[in-house]
Motif scaffolding. Structure first.
Motif, PDB file in Angstrom:
ATOM      1  N   VAL A  59      43.932  -6.105  25.772  1.00 15.87           N
ATOM      2  CA  VAL A  59      43.598  -7.490  25.461  1.00 15.87           C
ATOM      3  C   VAL A  59      44.783  -8.143  24.766  1.00 15.87           C
ATOM      4  CG1 VAL A  59      42.078  -9.031  24.163  1.00 15.87           C
ATOM      5  CG2 VAL A  59      41.148  -6.966  25.244  1.00 15.87           C
ATOM      6  N   PHE A  60      45.247  -9.261  25.321  1.00 16.41           N
ATOM      7  CA  PHE A  60      46.276 -10.060  24.670  1.00 16.41           C
ATOM      8  C   PHE A  60      45.637 -11.329  24.120  1.00 16.41           C
ATOM      9  CE2 PHE A  60      49.335  -7.524  27.034  1.00 16.41           C
ATOM     10  CZ  PHE A  60      50.426  -7.484  26.175  1.00 16.41           C
ATOM     11  N   LEU A  61      46.209 -11.854  23.055  1.00 20.54           N
ATOM     12  CA  LEU A  61      45.767 -13.130  22.503  1.00 20.54           C
ATOM     13  C   LEU A  61      46.678 -14.215  23.064  1.00 20.54           C
ATOM     14  CD1 LEU A  61      45.174 -12.106  18.765  1.00 20.54           C
ATOM     15  CD2 LEU A  61      43.594 -11.995  20.703  1.00 20.54           C
ATOM     16  N   ALA A  62      46.145 -15.058  23.942  1.00 21.94           N
ATOM     17  CA  ALA A  62      46.933 -16.084  24.624  1.00 21.94           C
ATOM     18  C   ALA A  62      46.642 -17.457  24.021  1.00 21.94           C
ATOM     19  CB  ALA A  62      46.606 -16.088  26.117  1.00 21.94           C
ATOM     20  N   LYS A  63      47.624 -18.352  24.075  1.00 20.68           N
ATOM     21  CA  LYS A  63      47.423 -19.681  23.500  1.00 20.68           C
ATOM     22  C   LYS A  63      46.294 -20.406  24.230  1.00 20.68           C
ATOM     23  CE  LYS A  63      51.358 -21.724  26.001  1.00 20.68           C
ATOM     24  NZ  LYS A  63      52.651 -22.440  25.822  1.00 20.68           N
ATOM     25  N   SER A  64      45.516 -21.147  23.464  1.00 19.39           N
ATOM     26  CA  SER A  64      44.282 -21.745  23.976  1.00 19.39           C
ATOM     27  C   SER A  64      44.520 -22.739  25.102  1.00 19.39           C
ATOM     28  CB  SER A  64      43.521 -22.421  22.836  1.00 19.39           C
ATOM     29  OG  SER A  64      44.329 -23.408  22.202  1.00 19.39           O
ATOM     30  N   SER A  97      45.803 -19.559  12.262  1.00 19.20           N
ATOM     31  CA  SER A  97      46.439 -18.243  12.213  1.00 19.20           C
ATOM     32  C   SER A  97      45.468 -17.192  11.679  1.00 19.20           C
ATOM     33  CB  SER A  97      47.692 -18.296  11.331  1.00 19.20           C
ATOM     34  OG  SER A  97      48.660 -19.166  11.893  1.00 19.20           O
ATOM     35  N   GLU A  98      44.689 -17.576  10.685  1.00 22.34           N
ATOM     36  CA  GLU A  98      43.688 -16.663  10.147  1.00 22.34           C
ATOM     37  C   GLU A  98      42.639 -16.336  11.205  1.00 22.34           C
ATOM     38  OE1 GLU A  98      43.500 -15.072   7.219  1.00 22.34           O
ATOM     39  OE2 GLU A  98      45.458 -15.883   6.687  1.00 22.34           O
ATOM     40  N   ALA A  99      42.249 -17.336  11.975  1.00 29.69           N
ATOM     41  CA  ALA A  99      41.268 -17.109  13.041  1.00 29.69           C
ATOM     42  C   ALA A  99      41.826 -16.170  14.100  1.00 29.69           C
ATOM     43  CB  ALA A  99      40.869 -18.444  13.666  1.00 29.69           C
ATOM     44  N   SER A 100      43.124 -16.308  14.387  1.00 29.92           N
ATOM     45  CA  SER A 100      43.766 -15.427  15.356  1.00 29.92           C
ATOM     46  C   SER A 100      43.769 -13.986  14.848  1.00 29.92           C
ATOM     47  CB  SER A 100      45.200 -15.885  15.626  1.00 29.92           C
ATOM     48  OG  SER A 100      45.224 -17.192  16.147  1.00 29.92           O
ATOM     49  N   LEU A 101      44.067 -13.837  13.569  1.00 32.31           N
ATOM     50  CA  LEU A 101      44.048 -12.511  12.963  1.00 32.31           C
ATOM     51  C   LEU A 101      42.659 -11.904  13.051  1.00 32.31           C
ATOM     52  CD1 LEU A 101      45.402 -10.275  11.196  1.00 32.31           C
ATOM     53  CD2 LEU A 101      44.675 -11.596   9.198  1.00 32.31           C
ATOM     54  N   ASP A 102      41.647 -12.695  12.749  1.00 33.33           N
ATOM     55  CA  ASP A 102      40.268 -12.209  12.809  1.00 33.33           C
ATOM     56  C   ASP A 102      39.886 -11.795  14.233  1.00 33.33           C
ATOM     57  OD1 ASP A 102      39.991 -12.644  10.119  1.00 33.33           O
ATOM     58  OD2 ASP A 102      39.005 -14.594  10.340  1.00 33.33           O
ATOM     59  N   THR A 103      40.338 -12.569  15.220  1.00 33.13           N
ATOM     60  CA  THR A 103      40.049 -12.234  16.609  1.00 33.13           C
ATOM     61  C   THR A 103      40.670 -10.898  16.984  1.00 33.13           C
ATOM     62  OG1 THR A 103      39.965 -14.572  17.237  1.00 33.13           O
ATOM     63  CG2 THR A 103      40.296 -12.986  19.007  1.00 33.13           C
ATOM     64  N   GLY A 104      41.925 -10.710  16.590  1.00 30.06           N
ATOM     65  CA  GLY A 104      42.591  -9.446  16.869  1.00 30.06           C
ATOM     66  C   GLY A 104      41.915  -8.268  16.190  1.00 30.06           C
ATOM     67  N   LEU A 105      41.477  -8.466  14.961  1.00 27.30           N
ATOM     68  CA  LEU A 105      40.811  -7.385  14.226  1.00 27.30           C
ATOM     69  C   LEU A 105      39.468  -7.034  14.873  1.00 27.30           C
ATOM     70  CD1 LEU A 105      41.599  -8.429  10.540  1.00 27.30           C
ATOM     71  CD2 LEU A 105      42.559  -6.502  11.814  1.00 27.30           C
ATOM     72  N   ARG A 106      38.788  -8.027  15.444  1.00 20.95           N
ATOM     73  CA  ARG A 106      37.530  -7.742  16.140  1.00 20.95           C
ATOM     74  C   ARG A 106      37.769  -6.899  17.390  1.00 20.95           C
ATOM     75  NH1 ARG A 106      36.246 -13.132  14.810  1.00 20.95           N
ATOM     76  NH2 ARG A 106      36.735 -13.838  16.924  1.00 20.95           N
ATOM     77  N   VAL A 107      38.853  -7.199  18.088  1.00 14.98           N
ATOM     78  CA  VAL A 107      39.201  -6.404  19.273  1.00 14.98           C
ATOM     79  C   VAL A 107      39.435  -4.947  18.876  1.00 14.98           C
ATOM     80  CG1 VAL A 107      40.981  -6.027  21.035  1.00 14.98           C
ATOM     81  CG2 VAL A 107      40.171  -8.344  20.549  1.00 14.98           C
ATOM     82  N   LEU A 108      40.157  -4.750  17.791  1.00 11.78           N
ATOM     83  CA  LEU A 108      40.458  -3.392  17.327  1.00 11.78           C
ATOM     84  C   LEU A 108      39.213  -2.693  16.778  1.00 11.78           C
ATOM     85  CD1 LEU A 108      43.847  -4.227  15.614  1.00 11.78           C
ATOM     86  CD2 LEU A 108      43.540  -2.898  17.718  1.00 11.78           C
ATOM     87  N   ALA A 109      38.361  -3.443  16.089  1.00 10.87           N
ATOM     88  CA  ALA A 109      37.132  -2.862  15.542  1.00 10.87           C
ATOM     89  C   ALA A 109      36.224  -2.364  16.653  1.00 10.87           C
ATOM     90  CB  ALA A 109      36.401  -3.892  14.679  1.00 10.87           C
ATOM     91  N   ALA A 110      36.353  -2.955  17.836  1.00 13.95           N
ATOM     92  CA  ALA A 110      35.554  -2.526  18.991  1.00 13.95           C
ATOM     93  C   ALA A 110      36.153  -1.303  19.672  1.00 13.95           C
ATOM     94  CB  ALA A 110      35.427  -3.672  19.993  1.00 13.95           C
ATOM     95  N   GLY A 111      37.280  -0.800  19.133  1.00 18.97           N
ATOM     96  CA  GLY A 111      37.902   0.393  19.698  1.00 18.97           C
ATOM     97  C   GLY A 111      38.778   0.120  20.894  1.00 18.97           C
ATOM     98  N   SER A 112      39.232  -1.131  21.049  1.00 17.18           N
ATOM     99  CA  SER A 112      40.019  -1.528  22.220  1.00 17.18           C
ATOM    100  C   SER A 112      41.516  -1.539  21.910  1.00 17.18           C
ATOM    101  CB  SER A 112      39.581  -2.909  22.696  1.00 17.18           C
ATOM    102  OG  SER A 112      38.205  -2.916  23.031  1.00 17.18           O
ATOM    103  N   ILE A 113      42.298  -1.776  22.967  1.00 19.68           N
ATOM    104  CA  ILE A 113      43.750  -1.908  22.828  1.00 19.68           C
ATOM    105  C   ILE A 113      44.102  -3.382  22.711  1.00 19.68           C
ATOM    106  CG2 ILE A 113      45.997  -1.562  23.906  1.00 19.68           C
ATOM    107  CD1 ILE A 113      44.971   0.876  25.280  1.00 19.68           C
ATOM    108  N   LEU A 114      44.869  -3.722  21.686  1.00 15.59           N
ATOM    109  CA  LEU A 114      45.327  -5.091  21.480  1.00 15.59           C
ATOM    110  C   LEU A 114      46.819  -5.161  21.744  1.00 15.59           C
ATOM    111  CD1 LEU A 114      44.668  -8.007  20.411  1.00 15.59           C
ATOM    112  CD2 LEU A 114      45.434  -7.182  18.178  1.00 15.59           C
ATOM    113  N   GLY A 115      47.224  -6.062  22.652  1.00 14.19           N
ATOM    114  CA  GLY A 115      48.638  -6.304  22.888  1.00 14.19           C
ATOM    115  C   GLY A 115      49.113  -7.469  22.042  1.00 14.19           C
ATOM    116  N   ILE A 116      50.279  -7.323  21.421  1.00 13.57           N
ATOM    117  CA  ILE A 116      50.776  -8.371  20.534  1.00 13.57           C
ATOM    118  C   ILE A 116      52.301  -8.422  20.604  1.00 13.57           C
ATOM    119  CG2 ILE A 116      50.949  -6.878  18.483  1.00 13.57           C
ATOM    120  CD1 ILE A 116      49.842  -9.267  16.857  1.00 13.57           C
TER     121      ILE A 116
END
Length: 229
Positions: A59-64, A97-116
């Protein structure tokens, strides 16, 4: 399911057969649990090819803006990024930026791979630029292993400003996981965040063999834009 079909049946095999990416170090990515793949960023296609060569979804975080376009082009872009497993984020700074951080942390909390991308944006000239400390906060707050990744040659396949890729072979080098457990609980210390970020970027420089520039890539882009007006 849509992501799996697009990757394994529709898009993935076609792209892999055309561009024939060579890959080193896939064994360094853990088979399960949360993982952060921290990559250099040379081209738009980095977010396409890295997930294609990894056995697990990335999962990558892409600009909205990629998800809000109008008309047929906007629909096609939105469908493409959703199929690639990317999530929309607001990059305007501050609370966003804080919301982006929270989104990334949710991805990781679900046990997934986060691309950054530690640089925060694509390199304007193929060099490696100073990392943003948001990646360090993600690493320390999640406790997830961070694996450095070097994309090789993607800037020649699809340089900034082009719409269609050139057919050339690319490479992906995946390094050994980095251990930042010695900084556990210090995610609020800005000096620690800078130290973690710089160590990660140094590792990326060794893997990619890029020239390093100790300024932010976004600053270089802004300076060039102002000079061209």
């Amino acid at each position: 399911m849509f992501y799996w079909v697009m990757k394994h049946i529709v898009v993935g095999p076609i792209l892999l057969s055309i561009f024939r990416p060579w890959v080193v170090g896939l064994q360094h990515i853990p088979a399960n649990g949360p993982v952060i793949l921290a990559s250099n960023h040379l081209s738009f296609i980095d977010s396409i090819f890295l997930p294609l060569v990894v056995d697990r979804p990335v999962v990558f975080l892409a600009k909205s803006e990629y998800f809000t376009g109008k008309g047929l082009k906007g629909w096609a872009t939105r469908m493409f990024f959703q199929a690639a497993g990317q999530l929309p984020i607001d990059r305007s700074g501050g609370k966003a930026s804080e919301a982006s951080l929270d989104t990334g942390l949710r991805v990781l909390a679900a046990g997934s791979i986060l691309g950054i991308y530690p640089e925060g944006t694509r390199s304007p000239d193929g060099r490696l630029y100073r990392g943003r400390t948001g990646v360090a906060r993600m690493v320390l707050e999640s406790g997830a292993p961070v694996v450095p990744v070097a994309m090789i040659g993607t800037e020649h396949v699809m340089p900034i400003g082009t719409r269609l890729p050139k057919v050339r072979r690319i490479g992906i080098i995946i390094g050994e996981p980095l251990d930042f457990s010695r900084f556990e609980g210090l995610e609020g210390d800005r000096f620690v965040l800078r130290s973690v970020t710089d160590e990660l970027v140094r590792d990326l420089q060794q893997l990619s063999d890029q020239e390093y520039v100790d300024v932010y890539a976004s600053s270089v882009k802004e300076q060039r834009a102002s000079q061209s007006r």
